[in-house]
Each structure stands twice: as structure tokens, then as C-alpha cells.
Design a protein around this motif. Structure first.
Motif, PDB file in Angstrom:
ATOM      1  N   SER A 240      10.252 -43.664 -19.811  1.00 16.17           N
ATOM      2  CA  SER A 240      10.824 -42.435 -19.265  1.00 16.17           C
ATOM      3  C   SER A 240       9.744 -41.374 -19.223  1.00 16.17           C
ATOM      4  N   ALA A 241       9.963 -40.381 -18.378  1.00 16.64           N
ATOM      5  CA  ALA A 241       9.019 -39.264 -18.321  1.00 16.64           C
ATOM      6  C   ALA A 241       9.781 -37.966 -18.112  1.00 16.64           C
ATOM      7  N   ALA A 242       9.431 -36.974 -18.917  1.00 19.26           N
ATOM      8  CA  ALA A 242       9.872 -35.596 -18.680  1.00 19.26           C
ATOM      9  C   ALA A 242       8.683 -34.879 -18.062  1.00 19.26           C
ATOM     10  N   VAL A 243       8.900 -34.305 -16.886  1.00 21.16           N
ATOM     11  CA  VAL A 243       7.805 -33.653 -16.173  1.00 21.16           C
ATOM     12  C   VAL A 243       8.259 -32.278 -15.700  1.00 21.16           C
ATOM     13  N   GLY A 244       7.411 -31.282 -15.918  1.00 23.32           N
ATOM     14  CA  GLY A 244       7.643 -29.948 -15.366  1.00 23.32           C
ATOM     15  C   GLY A 244       6.390 -29.496 -14.642  1.00 23.32           C
ATOM     16  N   ILE A 245       6.573 -28.752 -13.578  1.00 28.55           N
ATOM     17  CA  ILE A 245       5.408 -28.369 -12.777  1.00 28.55           C
ATOM     18  C   ILE A 245       5.568 -26.938 -12.282  1.00 28.55           C
ATOM     19  N   GLU A 246       4.418 -26.247 -12.205  1.00 33.15           N
ATOM     20  CA  GLU A 246       4.390 -24.922 -11.581  1.00 33.15           C
ATOM     21  C   GLU A 246       3.319 -24.960 -10.505  1.00 33.15           C
ATOM     22  N   LEU A 247       3.720 -24.607  -9.282  1.00 30.12           N
ATOM     23  CA  LEU A 247       2.754 -24.580  -8.181  1.00 30.12           C
ATOM     24  C   LEU A 247       2.370 -23.132  -7.901  1.00 30.12           C
ATOM     25  N   GLY A 248       1.113 -22.924  -7.496  1.00 33.50           N
ATOM     26  CA  GLY A 248       0.619 -21.575  -7.222  1.00 33.50           C
ATOM     27  C   GLY A 248       1.204 -21.005  -5.932  1.00 33.50           C
ATOM     28  N   GLY A 249       0.761 -19.809  -5.603  1.00 36.64           N
ATOM     29  CA  GLY A 249       1.272 -19.098  -4.436  1.00 36.64           C
ATOM     30  C   GLY A 249       1.054 -19.852  -3.133  1.00 36.64           C
ATOM     31  N   ASP A 250       0.030 -20.723  -3.105  1.00 37.89           N
ATOM     32  CA  ASP A 250      -0.229 -21.498  -1.875  1.00 37.89           C
ATOM     33  C   ASP A 250       0.742 -22.668  -1.738  1.00 37.89           C
ATOM     34  N   GLY A 251       1.564 -22.877  -2.768  1.00 37.70           N
ATOM     35  CA  GLY A 251       2.563 -23.944  -2.710  1.00 37.70           C
ATOM     36  C   GLY A 251       1.994 -25.336  -2.939  1.00 37.70           C
ATOM     37  N   ARG A 252       0.701 -25.440  -3.243  1.00 38.84           N
ATOM     38  CA  ARG A 252       0.144 -26.783  -3.466  1.00 38.84           C
ATOM     39  C   ARG A 252      -0.841 -26.891  -4.626  1.00 38.84           C
ATOM     40  N   THR A 253      -1.250 -25.780  -5.191  1.00 39.09           N
ATOM     41  CA  THR A 253      -2.125 -25.875  -6.355  1.00 39.09           C
ATOM     42  C   THR A 253      -1.270 -25.977  -7.623  1.00 39.09           C
ATOM     43  N   ILE A 254      -1.573 -26.992  -8.427  1.00 34.82           N
ATOM     44  CA  ILE A 254      -0.825 -27.188  -9.676  1.00 34.82           C
ATOM     45  C   ILE A 254      -1.372 -26.205 -10.705  1.00 34.82           C
ATOM     46  N   THR A 255      -0.609 -25.155 -10.996  1.00 34.88           N
ATOM     47  CA  THR A 255      -1.093 -24.173 -11.969  1.00 34.88           C
ATOM     48  C   THR A 255      -0.665 -24.539 -13.384  1.00 34.88           C
ATOM     49  N   ASP A 256       0.438 -25.252 -13.512  1.00 34.65           N
ATOM     50  CA  ASP A 256       0.842 -25.724 -14.848  1.00 34.65           C
ATOM     51  C   ASP A 256       1.592 -27.041 -14.681  1.00 34.65           C
ATOM     52  N   ILE A 257       1.359 -27.948 -15.592  1.00 35.77           N
ATOM     53  CA  ILE A 257       2.096 -29.221 -15.570  1.00 35.77           C
ATOM     54  C   ILE A 257       2.291 -29.716 -16.997  1.00 35.77           C
ATOM     55  N   ARG A 258       3.502 -30.193 -17.276  1.00 36.67           N
ATOM     56  CA  ARG A 258       3.833 -30.711 -18.613  1.00 36.67           C
ATOM     57  C   ARG A 258       4.405 -32.109 -18.444  1.00 36.67           C
ATOM     58  N   ILE A 259       3.911 -33.015 -19.267  1.00 40.67           N
ATOM     59  CA  ILE A 259       4.358 -34.406 -19.153  1.00 40.67           C
ATOM     60  C   ILE A 259       4.526 -35.014 -20.549  1.00 40.67           C
ATOM     61  N   ALA A 260       5.670 -35.609 -20.790  1.00 41.95           N
ATOM     62  CA  ALA A 260       5.852 -36.400 -22.015  1.00 41.95           C
ATOM     63  C   ALA A 260       6.567 -37.694 -21.646  1.00 41.95           C
ATOM     64  N   LEU A 261       6.274 -38.742 -22.413  1.00 37.46           N
ATOM     65  CA  LEU A 261       6.832 -40.062 -22.125  1.00 37.46           C
ATOM     66  C   LEU A 261       7.704 -40.559 -23.260  1.00 37.46           C
ATOM     67  N   GLY A 262       8.683 -41.367 -22.889  1.00 34.95           N
ATOM     68  CA  GLY A 262       9.540 -41.998 -23.879  1.00 34.95           C
ATOM     69  C   GLY A 262       9.671 -43.486 -23.606  1.00 34.95           C
ATOM     70  N   GLY A 263      10.181 -44.206 -24.583  1.00 30.34           N
ATOM     71  CA  GLY A 263      10.457 -45.636 -24.416  1.00 30.34           C
ATOM     72  C   GLY A 263       9.248 -46.534 -24.570  1.00 30.34           C
ATOM     73  N   ILE A 264       8.060 -45.937 -24.743  1.00 29.83           N
ATOM     74  CA  ILE A 264       6.837 -46.749 -24.788  1.00 29.83           C
ATOM     75  C   ILE A 264       6.007 -46.493 -26.039  1.00 29.83           C
ATOM     76  N   ALA A 265       6.440 -45.544 -26.871  1.00 30.85           N
ATOM     77  CA  ALA A 265       5.594 -45.126 -27.994  1.00 30.85           C
ATOM     78  C   ALA A 265       6.432 -44.979 -29.263  1.00 30.85           C
ATOM     79  N   THR A 266       5.725 -44.880 -30.381  1.00 35.65           N
ATOM     80  CA  THR A 266       6.403 -44.793 -31.671  1.00 35.65           C
ATOM     81  C   THR A 266       6.946 -43.392 -31.948  1.00 35.65           C
ATOM     82  N   LYS A 267       6.549 -42.433 -31.110  1.00 35.04           N
ATOM     83  CA  LYS A 267       7.113 -41.082 -31.170  1.00 35.04           C
ATOM     84  C   LYS A 267       7.113 -40.546 -29.747  1.00 35.04           C
TER      85      LYS A 267
END
Lengths: 327, 184
Positions: A240-267
Motif C-alpha cells: 500500500s502507499a499513502a501519497v500526498g503532493i503539492e504542485l507549484g503555481g505552474d501546476g507541474r512542479t512538485i513542491t512537496d511530496i510525502r510517501i509512506a508504504l505499508g504491507g511490505i515492511a516491519t513498520k
């Protein structure tokens, strides 16, 4: 099931006192504790029911953060309009977890503390060897049926997967676990198994989870939880993946991104390498696909769980594309 | 800090014994509960570890609620507590003292018209062996009340906690869809 006594805690102080007592376990929703008591894994002499405590089940959101009471039920938080609006990944992680009945019972604090679904851990009568249950006794999963076991964060003592979904979303968005006055970042709350897989979290004796808070952010507002599993519903994540993203004013530059995974790790597994590779770059499919491979850097498979190393980057990639394309 | 007995232990029932190695031993951890089930006040004395499911079936002669897996994986034991569907196999009877409990027996009175969900299950032949059916019906009643029966996909998702080993799923979805229409 071992015989035990039952008492209801009337105040948080009573619950804290009980949490410090030997052979005592706190009961909230009961979906983990009663199940594991029947399996012979949990053997309390005394069960202290905290589910009737007042004032610990609220959901509060201001401009800065959401604070979720430890005794809020999963179903209630999943349906909360403010959580849906400001933290869609948290709502999605909750409603895709377990079943409607279990979500009506299970609490947010208990959800974090749910135990692994490792079949060897859950079956002490057949498999006495389990370092998580009985430190030093060995690990049957390392050479056993380990299709659902972790490829990240494992040790020579334990490769049991952390099974939850909610904690994955909380990890992506830097949530804090409130232990009364003490607050612990969720990524520090969960421990790697190392040589002591019986120690799963940073709680001290006599502490209980009282709340969880999650900072608001544009990335949290534009987020999703993607869960891939063996059947479409009522199943733990294969990845599984929880993903959040913030794009800049141009609508295509990734200014912030958060990613965490589940189901594959011990935490719950924060994928900072993928975040670092994509932050500041243009939102572009090939680059996202390439960066997503970093999610499984250092992964070690045990044969039957090799597929997770292939699957997890695809889940990350798909989640990023999905949330990036959503207006 | 040692425990300064703030917690009130439930009173043990007198005169209850178990036989261990042939020796008659007073059973510990028995508690007397007053449970509100299907609108009736019911008294029961059970061990503290007894689940709501076992209290219903073994102590209160309410065997409509079924025991399937007994581990929260099948939904056969679904009942309503304070109006919400829960699994009685993972609920201690002691936990729900003071709550309102509704089981399949309370859905419609004998001789009265069936509940619309019961009628829809009959109409659509939404079962084969019938063992999972009380749980399916209790779950469906709540699913509709929650507003989670808006489409077939939503019904499948929000009924996924109820397994049917006979595979009557297509007819169950038909029944829930029709009952939802009637109840809307």
C-alpha cells in the motif's frame, strides 16, 4: 483462552494505573485483544476496559492540525467530513481497512497497536518458535511460508509485517502519537525488530495513547491511500502507499511530496528517497516511475515474498499519478 | 506506582464451581451482568472472558446469532450494539452492559411482518445453507441505515465483512439493493 478478570476504568488516571500493572492488558475495541486471547498469544490475568472513558473519542480540526482522540472509532474518523476534506489519505486508509463491523469497534489508538498477522506469531500451539512472542526462541517465518512477510526493515530475528493501514497514512504526514503529555513522532513510535522484535513501539510501562495529531498541509489535503491486496475488500495490504503532493503555481512542479508504504515492511515505511528524488522536479511519468523504484532500496526477499519488491514501486507510481492527475 | 485499587471489581457470583483434576473449585472471575437485549432486560452470570456471542448462544438461548470463525473474520456473529453493527465474537459480554443490544431475533416479532431486509432475502433467494444469513441480514440492515447501499459496488464493499461460503453473493447484493430502495 486464559481466564481473566474484568474491570472498567472510570477515569484516565485509573487506566494509567492499570497500564502499569503486571499481567494487565487494556481493552478498547477488543478486535485485536480478544482475537489474540483466543489464539493463546495474549494471556492477560486482568483486562481493564477503557472503552467507556469519556472525552477521548473526539475529532478536532483547526487550521494547523487534526487531533483525533485515541478512543474514536475507525468508522467515525473515516466518515468525518473535515478528515475527508483535509486528510483524504487518512479517511481512505480507514475505510479500506478491515470490515464495517470491525471499524465500528476498533479504536484509533488500538489500531496503531494492532499486532502482526504473521501466521507463526498467531499460532503458539503449533509453532513455539517466535522471537516476537518469546524472545530468543527463533523465527519460523524465515524458512517457512513467508509470502506475506516483510522485505524491508526485517532482521535475522523477525520479518513480520506491520499490518495496519492508518499508521501508513499517519507516517506520510508526520503525525504525533500523544502519550498523555509526551508526544512521539509516529515514525519513532514504531520500532524496527532488530534483535528484540517483542518491542514494537516506544511506549513506556504505564503510558497509554490518548490522541493522535496530524499537521495540516497542502500535501495532506491532496492525498490518497492506494491499497493492493489478494482480494478486493476485507484483506490486509500486499502493498500500500499513502501519497500526498503539492504542485507549484505552474501546476507541474512538485513542491512537496510525502510517501509512506505499508504491507511490505516491519513498520510503516516512509519512502524519503522517493520524496527527495521528486521534490522540486516536474510532474512527469517517466521520472515518477524511475524515482518510485527507490521505495524498495535495500529490500531483502525470502523467496515467496519477492513479488513485493516488484509490486511496491508500482503501487507508489500509480498512487502518485492518481493524485497528481486529480485536480 | 502501585495500584491504589481505584477500579471497582465486579461482584463474583456465589455458588459457581468448576471441576479441575476432580477437585470442586470455586470459579473465579464470574460476573453478573444485566444486558438490554431486543428491548428486554436479561440477567446473566458468566465468566468475565465470555464473549457476547457465547453469552447469547450458550446462556440466553438466543441461537439466531451464529458462530462461524470466532475470530472476527466471517461476520456470522454480527449484532447491533447501540444501533451499530459489531462482531459479537470479539466483544466481551461485560463490555456491553449498559448498551442496547439487538440480535436477529429482535428484528421482527413472531407472527408480525418480516423486516424488509428479511423479506428481500427470501424474495431473492439470498442464501443456500443459511448459516451466514442472520449475520448477513443484521449487517445489511445497518449497511442500509448507514447510507452505504447506494450502488452495487458500495454494497459489495460495505458487506465484505460477511462471508458466504455457499457463494450467494449476487443474490445478497440483489436483496440489499431492493431492501435499500424500499427503506429509502
Amino acid at each position: 483462552m486464559r481466564d481473566f478478570s474484568y474491570v472498567r476504568a472510570a477515569t484516565i488516571d485509573e487506566a494509567l494505573s492499570a497500564a502499569a500493572m503486571p499481567a494487565t492488558m487494556l481493552l478498547a475495541g477488543g478486535t485485536t485483544l480478544i482475537d489474540l486471547a483466543k489464539c493463546g498469544v495474549a494471556e492477560p490475568e486482568r483486562v481493564v476496559d477503557i472503552s467507556h472513558l469519556k472525552g477521548l473519542d473526539g475529532v478536532r480540526i483547526d487550521g494547523k492540525a487534526a487531533t483525533i482522540g485515541a478512543l474514536a472509532r475507525m468508522s467515525r474518523v473515516a466518515e468525518d467530513p473535515a478528515i475527508k476534506g483535509e486528510f483524504p489519505a487518512i479517511s481512505e486508509a480507514l475505510w479500506q481497512a478491515a470490515s464495517a463491523q470491525i471499524r465500528n469497534m476498533a479504536t484509533i489508538g488500538g489500531n496503531l497497536l494492532q499486532r502482526t498477522r504473521c501466521a507463526y506469531f498467531r499460532d503458539p500451539a503449533t509453532f513455539p518458535n517466535c522471537n516476537k512472542r518469546n524472545p530468543g526462541s527463533g523465527c519460523a517465518a524465515l524458512t517457512g511460508v513467508n509470502r506475506s512477510h516483510a522485505v524491508l526493515g526485517g532482521s535475522s530475528a523477525c520479518i513480520a509485517t506491520y499490518p495496519g493501514d492508518l499508521a501508513v497514512a499517519l507516517t506520510a504526514f508526520d503525525a504525533l502519537v500523544h502519550l498523555g503529555d509526551r508526544q512521539v513522532p509516529v515514525d519513532d513510535f514504531f520500532l524496527l525488530p532488530g534483535a528484540r522484535p517483542d518491542k514494537e513501539h516506544a511506549m513506556r510501562p504505564g503510558e497509554i495513547i490518548t490522541a493522535i495529531s496530524v499537521p495540516a498541509s497542502p500535501a495532506a489535503r491532496r492525498s490518497t491511500f492506494l491499497k493492493v491486496r489478494d482480494r478486493q475488500s476485507y484483506e490486509f495490504a500486499a502493498a500500500s502507499a499513502a501519497v500526498g503532493i503539492e504542485l507549484g503555481g505552474d501546476g507541474r512542479t512538485i513542491t512537496d511530496i510525502r510517501i509512506a508504504l505499508g504491507g511490505i515492511a516491519t513498520k510503516p515505511w516512509r519512502a524519503r528517497a522517493v520524496e527527495d528524488a521528486l521534490r522540486g522536479t516536474a510532474f512527469e511519468h517517466d521520472a515518477i516511475k524511475e524515482a518510485s523504484r527507490l521505495a524498495v532500496e535495500g529490500a531483502i526477499d525470502h523467496g515467496a515474498n519477492h513479488y513485493k519488491i516488484e509490486l511496491a514501486p508500482r503501487v507508489v507510481e500509480r498512487a502518485i499519478l492518481k493524485i497528481g492527475a486529480a485536480a | 506506582m502501585f495500584f491504589g485499587l481505584l477500579l471497582v471489581e465486579r461482584p463474583a457470583a456465589l455458588g459457581t464451581y468448576c471441576h479441575q483434576n476432580g477437585v470442586k473449585t470455586p470459579m473465579t472471575n464470574q460476573i453478573s451482568l444485566n444486558l438490554d437485549i431486543n428491548g428486554k432486560s436479561r440477567q446473566v452470570t458468566v465468566e468475565a472472558r465470555v464473549t457476547l456471542l457465547d453469552a447469547l448462544r450458550e446462556h440466553l438461548e438466543l441461537t439466531g446469532t451464529k458462530k462461524g470463525c470466532d475470530h472476527g473474520q466471517c461476520g456470522a456473529c454480527t449484532v447491533h450494539v447501540d444501533g451499530e453493527r459489531v462482531l459479537s465474537c470479539l466483544t466481551l459480554a461485560a463490555q456491553v452492559e449498559g448498551s442496547t443490544i439487538n440480535t436477529i431475533e429482535g428484528l421482527s416479532a413472531p407472527g408480525d411482518a418480516l423486516h424488509p431486509v428479511q423479506a428481500a432475502f427470501l424474495e431473492h433467494d439470498a442464501f443456500q445453507c443459511g448459516y451466514c444469513t442472520p449475520g448477513q441480514i443484521m449487517s445489511a440492515v445497518a449497511c442500509i441505515r448507514e447510507g452505504h447501499a447506494g450502488s452495487d459496488d458500495e454494497i459489495r464493499e460495505y458487506m465484505s465483512g460477511n462471508l458466504c461460503r455457499c457463494g450467494a453473493y449476487p443474490h445478497i447484493v440483489d436483496a440489499v439493493r431492493e431492501a435499500a430502495k424500499e427503506l429509502s
